[in-house]
Design a protein around this motif. Structure first.
Motif, PDB file in Angstrom:
ATOM      1  N   ALA A 104      30.272  40.918  23.929  1.00 57.40           N
ATOM      2  CA  ALA A 104      30.156  41.188  22.502  1.00 57.40           C
ATOM      3  C   ALA A 104      31.531  41.205  21.832  1.00 57.40           C
ATOM      4  N   GLN A 105      32.506  41.820  22.509  1.00 62.33           N
ATOM      5  CA  GLN A 105      33.867  41.920  21.972  1.00 62.33           C
ATOM      6  C   GLN A 105      34.494  40.542  21.805  1.00 62.33           C
ATOM      7  N   TYR A 106      34.276  39.658  22.790  1.00 63.27           N
ATOM      8  CA  TYR A 106      34.929  38.351  22.795  1.00 63.27           C
ATOM      9  C   TYR A 106      33.977  37.214  22.409  1.00 63.27           C
ATOM     10  N   ASP A 107      32.934  37.544  21.668  1.00 61.73           N
ATOM     11  CA  ASP A 107      31.906  36.554  21.343  1.00 61.73           C
ATOM     12  C   ASP A 107      32.495  35.316  20.664  1.00 61.73           C
ATOM     13  N   ARG A 108      33.339  35.518  19.653  1.00 55.96           N
ATOM     14  CA  ARG A 108      33.895  34.373  18.922  1.00 55.96           C
ATOM     15  C   ARG A 108      34.775  33.517  19.829  1.00 55.96           C
ATOM     16  N   GLN A 109      35.542  34.168  20.704  1.00 56.18           N
ATOM     17  CA  GLN A 109      36.415  33.427  21.604  1.00 56.18           C
ATOM     18  C   GLN A 109      35.617  32.657  22.645  1.00 56.18           C
ATOM     19  N   ILE A 110      34.564  33.254  23.148  1.00 56.85           N
ATOM     20  CA  ILE A 110      33.713  32.575  24.124  1.00 56.85           C
ATOM     21  C   ILE A 110      33.077  31.340  23.501  1.00 56.85           C
ATOM     22  N   ARG A 111      32.699  31.469  22.225  1.00 61.53           N
ATOM     23  CA  ARG A 111      32.148  30.295  21.522  1.00 61.53           C
ATOM     24  C   ARG A 111      33.209  29.214  21.338  1.00 61.53           C
ATOM     25  N   LEU A 112      34.457  29.650  21.196  1.00 64.11           N
ATOM     26  CA  LEU A 112      35.545  28.699  20.946  1.00 64.11           C
ATOM     27  C   LEU A 112      35.976  27.972  22.208  1.00 64.11           C
ATOM     28  N   TRP A 113      36.285  28.740  23.275  1.00 66.84           N
ATOM     29  CA  TRP A 113      36.812  28.075  24.474  1.00 66.84           C
ATOM     30  C   TRP A 113      35.961  28.252  25.724  1.00 66.84           C
ATOM     31  N   GLY A 114      34.813  28.919  25.613  1.00 66.56           N
ATOM     32  CA  GLY A 114      33.864  28.964  26.720  1.00 66.56           C
ATOM     33  C   GLY A 114      33.981  30.214  27.583  1.00 66.56           C
ATOM     34  N   LEU A 115      32.888  30.524  28.272  1.00 67.02           N
ATOM     35  CA  LEU A 115      32.803  31.725  29.096  1.00 67.02           C
ATOM     36  C   LEU A 115      33.762  31.673  30.284  1.00 67.02           C
ATOM     37  N   GLU A 116      33.869  30.518  30.941  1.00 66.72           N
ATOM     38  CA  GLU A 116      34.734  30.414  32.113  1.00 66.72           C
ATOM     39  C   GLU A 116      36.191  30.665  31.760  1.00 66.72           C
ATOM     40  N   ALA A 117      36.621  30.144  30.616  1.00 62.19           N
ATOM     41  CA  ALA A 117      37.997  30.360  30.181  1.00 62.19           C
ATOM     42  C   ALA A 117      38.244  31.842  29.907  1.00 62.19           C
ATOM     43  N   GLN A 118      37.268  32.511  29.298  1.00 61.36           N
ATOM     44  CA  GLN A 118      37.416  33.937  29.014  1.00 61.36           C
ATOM     45  C   GLN A 118      37.460  34.752  30.307  1.00 61.36           C
ATOM     46  N   LYS A 119      36.687  34.348  31.297  1.00 64.55           N
ATOM     47  CA  LYS A 119      36.732  35.033  32.593  1.00 64.55           C
ATOM     48  C   LYS A 119      38.112  34.935  33.222  1.00 64.55           C
ATOM     49  N   ARG A 120      38.719  33.760  33.129  1.00 67.67           N
ATOM     50  CA  ARG A 120      40.044  33.590  33.713  1.00 67.67           C
ATOM     51  C   ARG A 120      41.068  34.462  32.979  1.00 67.67           C
ATOM     52  N   LEU A 121      40.933  34.561  31.666  1.00 70.10           N
ATOM     53  CA  LEU A 121      41.810  35.444  30.902  1.00 70.10           C
ATOM     54  C   LEU A 121      41.641  36.895  31.348  1.00 70.10           C
ATOM     55  N   ARG A 122      40.393  37.307  31.561  1.00 70.28           N
ATOM     56  CA  ARG A 122      40.104  38.689  31.937  1.00 70.28           C
ATOM     57  C   ARG A 122      40.627  39.034  33.329  1.00 70.28           C
ATOM     58  N   GLY A 123      40.996  38.027  34.100  1.00 69.59           N
ATOM     59  CA  GLY A 123      41.556  38.287  35.422  1.00 69.59           C
ATOM     60  C   GLY A 123      43.064  38.134  35.482  1.00 69.59           C
ATOM     61  N   SER A 124      43.711  37.974  34.324  1.00 72.13           N
ATOM     62  CA  SER A 124      45.141  37.647  34.281  1.00 72.13           C
ATOM     63  C   SER A 124      46.014  38.865  33.991  1.00 72.13           C
ATOM     64  N   ARG A 125      47.124  38.955  34.720  1.00 74.85           N
ATOM     65  CA  ARG A 125      48.110  40.013  34.518  1.00 74.85           C
ATOM     66  C   ARG A 125      49.375  39.389  33.930  1.00 74.85           C
ATOM     67  N   MET A 126      49.863  39.991  32.854  1.00 75.06           N
ATOM     68  CA  MET A 126      50.926  39.379  32.060  1.00 75.06           C
ATOM     69  C   MET A 126      52.095  40.341  31.873  1.00 75.06           C
ATOM     70  N   LEU A 127      53.308  39.823  31.997  1.00 75.25           N
ATOM     71  CA  LEU A 127      54.519  40.590  31.699  1.00 75.25           C
ATOM     72  C   LEU A 127      55.163  40.020  30.444  1.00 75.25           C
ATOM     73  N   LEU A 128      55.429  40.900  29.482  1.00 79.14           N
ATOM     74  CA  LEU A 128      56.112  40.512  28.254  1.00 79.14           C
ATOM     75  C   LEU A 128      57.418  41.281  28.164  1.00 79.14           C
ATOM     76  N   VAL A 129      58.527  40.555  28.134  1.00 77.69           N
ATOM     77  CA  VAL A 129      59.851  41.169  28.062  1.00 77.69           C
ATOM     78  C   VAL A 129      60.378  41.049  26.633  1.00 77.69           C
ATOM     79  N   GLY A 130      60.783  42.179  26.036  1.00 74.04           N
ATOM     80  CA  GLY A 130      61.367  42.179  24.701  1.00 74.04           C
ATOM     81  C   GLY A 130      60.351  42.512  23.634  1.00 74.04           C
ATOM     82  N   LEU A 131      60.525  43.666  22.987  1.00 75.75           N
ATOM     83  CA  LEU A 131      59.582  44.105  21.953  1.00 75.75           C
ATOM     84  C   LEU A 131      60.233  44.085  20.579  1.00 75.75           C
ATOM     85  N   GLY A 132      60.861  42.960  20.270  1.00 76.16           N
ATOM     86  CA  GLY A 132      61.337  42.730  18.918  1.00 76.16           C
ATOM     87  C   GLY A 132      60.190  42.188  18.066  1.00 76.16           C
TER      88      GLY A 132
END
Length: 348
Positions: free
Chosen positions: A18-46
């Motif tokens: 429900a939260q990602y409904d628009r995104q799932i419609r845009l790029w598909g359920l499989e793509a959203q699943k891969r995003l939900r399994g991803s760990r990300m590091l962001l350096v620099g909070l400017g």
């Protein structure tokens, strides 16, 4: 090398669907699943880091770590929206955490207030992708080389006044899928023309095509030999922003900071000198980067951060989800002209 397009990914709950409904419609359920399994590091909070963080959190990655040792200042509070105005003097990552987390409670957001330069190699290996902003050239090259060896995707980006850029290295073999309209054959009699021409694009039907693309290291992309005939021939088509990036990274190396408005007179002279030295060392003429660049590369401008952060966030999402063709490998934005360009540097 694991083909991520075939990798089994975590399930999406009904609440997440429900939260990602628009995104799932845009790029598909499989793509959203891969995003939900991803760990990300962001350096620099400017300003740029805040925009990237917002876009990744709203996209729905599994975990995002915000790494920044700097303290929030009056200028940083103006340049980015995750740090509250009353948080001056606090660590920028920690001060950004509450608002970042509130963007999407389904994403694990963590703050790390240590210096990125002091992090051991193992620290970066726990992530699927690393995004570096506000970092020195040496650090970006080091992290890029390390992550490439371990199949971790790398992104770099910065905003200097009206100018901004992003770089990505997705490895030697990045797989992705792309949606294309189907081409269908038409039927008719022989008088209508050759059979080969009897095709049309059906906008009602699409097909998913699997593709692969290769990238080079940041070091290789920055160390183009401009004395070769091939490189010389391409100079006219090369955006001046590429050489501007060399100048600004050298300024950051020499001064340990970026050009500051309160040091405009001093920094302007230094920028001109660095421009002359850098372009001479690269083997290109100084007039490839006009003097007027100096007036437009001070401080982080929020509108430029929004544009570059939007593109950078989008590229991270595409890379992690393995959906759609990525930019290869630089994106440069010029806020004075209001346009951006994608250019590739390095070996094919």
């Amino acid at each position: 090398m694991i083909d991520m397009t075939e990798k089994e990914e975590p399930m999406i709950s009904e609440e997440e669907a429900a939260q990602y409904d628009r995104q799932i419609r845009l790029w598909g359920l499989e793509a959203q699943k891969r995003l939900r399994g991803s760990r990300m590091l962001l350096v620099g909070l400017g300003g740029l880091g805040a925009e990237v963080a917002k876009n990744l959190i709203l996209a729905g990655v599994k975990r995002l770590t915000l790494l920044d040792h700097e303290q929030a200042t009056e200028e940083s509070c103006r340049a980015q929206f995750l740090v509250p105005a009353m948080a001056q003097g606090r660590n920028r990552a920690e001060a950004s955490l509450e608002r970042a987390q509130n963007l999407n409670p389904m994403v694990e957001v963590h703050a790390d207030s240590e210096r990125v330069e002091g992090k051991p190699d193992d620290y970066f290996l726990q992530y699927d992708a690393v995004c570096l902003t506000g970092c020195s050239r040496d650090l970006m090259v080091r992290v890029d080389q390390l992550c490439t060896q371990h199949n971790i995707k790398v992104f770099c980006g910065d905003v200097y006044g009206y100018y901004g850029y992003m770089f990505c290295n997705l490895g030697q073999e990045h797989s992705y899928v792309e949606e294309k309209n189907k081409v269908v054959k038409l039927t008719g009699d022989a008088s209508d023309g050759p059979k080969a021409k009897k095709t049309k694009v059906d906008t009602n039907e699409t097909t998913m095509l699997k593709k692969k693309i290769s990238f080079c290291s940041l070091k290789e992309a920055l160390e183009v030999d401009w004395t070769t005939e091939k490189a010389k021939a391409s100079l006219k088509k090369t955006p001046a922003d590429y050489f501007l990036l060399h100048v600004l990274l050298k300024f950051r190396t020499d001064k340990g900071r970026d050009p500051e408005p309160q040091c405009f007179a001093e920094d302007s002279k230094l920028l001109e000198q660095i421009r002359n030295d850098v372009l001479y060392a690269l083997g290109v003429k100084c007039d490839i980067l006009n003097d007027d660049f100096i007036s437009y590369c001070f401080s982080e401008m929020s509108p430029v951060c929004a544009v570059v952060g939007g593109v950078l966030g989008q590229e991270v999402v595409k890379a992690l989800s393995h959906r759609d063709a990525p930019h290869r490998n630089f994106f440069f934005f010029d806020g004075r002209k209001g346009n951006g360009v994608v250019s590739y540097f390095g070996s094919n």
